[in-house]
Design an enzyme around this catalytic site. Sequence first.
Site, PDB file in Angstrom:
ATOM      1  N   TYR A 141       0.853  -1.189   0.000  1.00  0.00           N
ATOM      2  CA  TYR A 141       0.000   0.000   0.000  1.00  0.00           C
ATOM      3  C   TYR A 141       0.889   1.239   0.000  1.00  0.00           C
ATOM      4  O   TYR A 141       1.790   1.356   0.832  1.00  0.00           O
ATOM      5  CB  TYR A 141      -0.898   0.010   1.232  1.00  0.00           C
ATOM      6  N   ASP A 234       9.327   3.061   0.575  1.00  0.00           N
ATOM      7  CA  ASP A 234       8.183   3.705   1.213  1.00  0.00           C
ATOM      8  C   ASP A 234       8.251   3.364   2.699  1.00  0.00           C
ATOM      9  O   ASP A 234       7.825   2.290   3.122  1.00  0.00           O
ATOM     10  CB  ASP A 234       6.875   3.216   0.575  1.00  0.00           C
ATOM     11  N   LYS A 262       3.196   9.209   8.692  1.00  0.00           N
ATOM     12  CA  LYS A 262       2.884   8.726  10.045  1.00  0.00           C
ATOM     13  C   LYS A 262       3.727   9.325  11.187  1.00  0.00           C
ATOM     14  O   LYS A 262       3.393  10.384  11.675  1.00  0.00           O
ATOM     15  CB  LYS A 262       2.894   7.197  10.009  1.00  0.00           C
TER      16      LYS A 262
HETATM   17  C1  LIG Z   1      -0.236   4.763   5.540  1.00  0.00           C
HETATM   18  C2  LIG Z   1       0.641   4.507   4.383  1.00  0.00           C
HETATM   19  C3  LIG Z   1       0.684   5.360   3.269  1.00  0.00           C
HETATM   20  C4  LIG Z   1      -0.293   6.499   3.107  1.00  0.00           C
HETATM   21  O1  LIG Z   1      -0.099   7.484   4.039  1.00  0.00           O
HETATM   22  P1  LIG Z   1      -1.321   8.507   4.343  1.00  0.00           P
HETATM   23  O2  LIG Z   1      -0.715   9.490   5.275  1.00  0.00           O
HETATM   24  O3  LIG Z   1      -2.413   7.694   4.909  1.00  0.00           O
HETATM   25  O4  LIG Z   1      -1.684   9.120   3.029  1.00  0.00           O
HETATM   26  C5  LIG Z   1       1.629   5.133   2.307  1.00  0.00           C
HETATM   27  N1  LIG Z   1       2.480   4.098   2.396  1.00  0.00           N
HETATM   28  C6  LIG Z   1       2.468   3.248   3.439  1.00  0.00           C
HETATM   29  C7  LIG Z   1       3.471   2.142   3.511  1.00  0.00           C
HETATM   30  C8  LIG Z   1       1.524   3.403   4.454  1.00  0.00           C
HETATM   31  O5  LIG Z   1       1.463   2.515   5.452  1.00  0.00           O
END
Ligand SMILES: *Cc1c(COP(=O)(O)O)cnc(C)c1O
Length: 421
Positions: A141, A234, A262
């Site tokens: 994700y 990421d 986060k």
């Molecule tokens: C939560 C998440 C995102 C998206 O971040 P948001 O602040 O919710 O837009 C992207 N990549 C990873 C790995 C995530 O866990």
Amino acid sequence: MNFDKSKELYEDSVNYLPGGVDSPIRAFKPYPFFVEKAKGSKIFDVDGNEFIDYCLGYGPIIYGHANESIVEESRKQLELGTAYGVPSEKEIILAKEVIDRVPCAEMVRFCNSGTEATMSAIRLARGVTGKNKIIKFEGAYHGAHDAVLVKSGSGMAGKPDSPGVPEDATKNTILVPFNDEEAVTKIINDNKDDVACIIIEPIMGNIGCVPPRDGYLKFLREITAENNILLIFDEVITGFRLSKGGAQQHYHVTPDLVTFGKILGGGFPIGAIAGKREYIEQFAPSGSIYQAGTFSGNPVSINGGIAGLKLLTDKFYNDLHDKGEYLRNGMSDILTDLKLDFQINGVESMTQVYFTDNEVYDYDTAKLSDSKGFLKYFHTLLDNGVFIAPSQFECCFLSGQHSTEDLDKTLEAMEIAFKEL
Ligand SMILES: *Cc1c(COP(=O)(O)O)cnc(C)c1O
């Protein structure tokens, strides 16, 4: 446990908010609890129930909820203004802190969410390489933007995973299974000179918790370097969670670009793209690749991030990692006693259990888990005062505020939940 007030609020909220929530994962059945407040390792609902929290806002709250020094520092910032539209010194301070900690970071662009960060990092990779295709992993994700909302099906041009995403937006996104060297090699060979980047969660945190096999990240580093492909980690989850410098420090593999979200804001909304100077400098206005945001570098989030990162010392991580070990060892002992052959995956403060006797190392193997059983497990934990994310495909997080007493209570609740499966 009584959830009457939550039920009432939920029944009201569905009239005004789609599904009663502002992000789909929050809507578990029959209805989510509505929060009153959160403090330390605990979250409290409107009916007066108290839960030990392993969801932690889906990752950000590594400090524990309402951490006193972050609250204090934030209060001061509120008096100084909450949005400026001009640069402030604190943006330099937080950028330097990120650069200090994170091996690949030589320069930083702040934005407002993880979604924005990965969207911009992919644009940057395409812009600097002049190539269009991107490789992502099945089940990974990277936020809610078009190019990464792709249905699984390895090795194919991506099909949209949501109505409203045009095929044109996903046709350059190629999926591969995680932890599979051959698949990546084949895709790169089949798409010679067309791949701009590989984007990866170094630990897959959106299919539970799936770590990379030994050498896998190093393999990706080498094959991308050989083919003029940018490697993007990421680290929206793993950044500032796995270690001071995130997963890249933990695994000793340095990507070209990294995305954060986060934890970086100290509990406030934030995102960032960091990496090699030669790439990050390509963002406008020093370069020509467009990236912008009204709230980017927002003083409240930046200030929260500075206050938050101050708390994340070596000692903090050592203690946090011990808690992770303690929890997983406890879970493992219970499963052994109950003669249950489930998988406990975890690294440091990230943990998930899968109700399958197969090793879980990618999306397909994660899907073998009994995810209905997982929901039962979730509800039993909730009824016993423990809140985890309501899905097999999320991860349980620890904060610096989780006490041994919290962990022991959690293990008791888990034992009940395992028995009731
Ligand atoms: C939560 C998440 C995102 C998206 O971040 P948001 O602040 O919710 O837009 C992207 N990549 C990873 C790995 C995530 O866990």
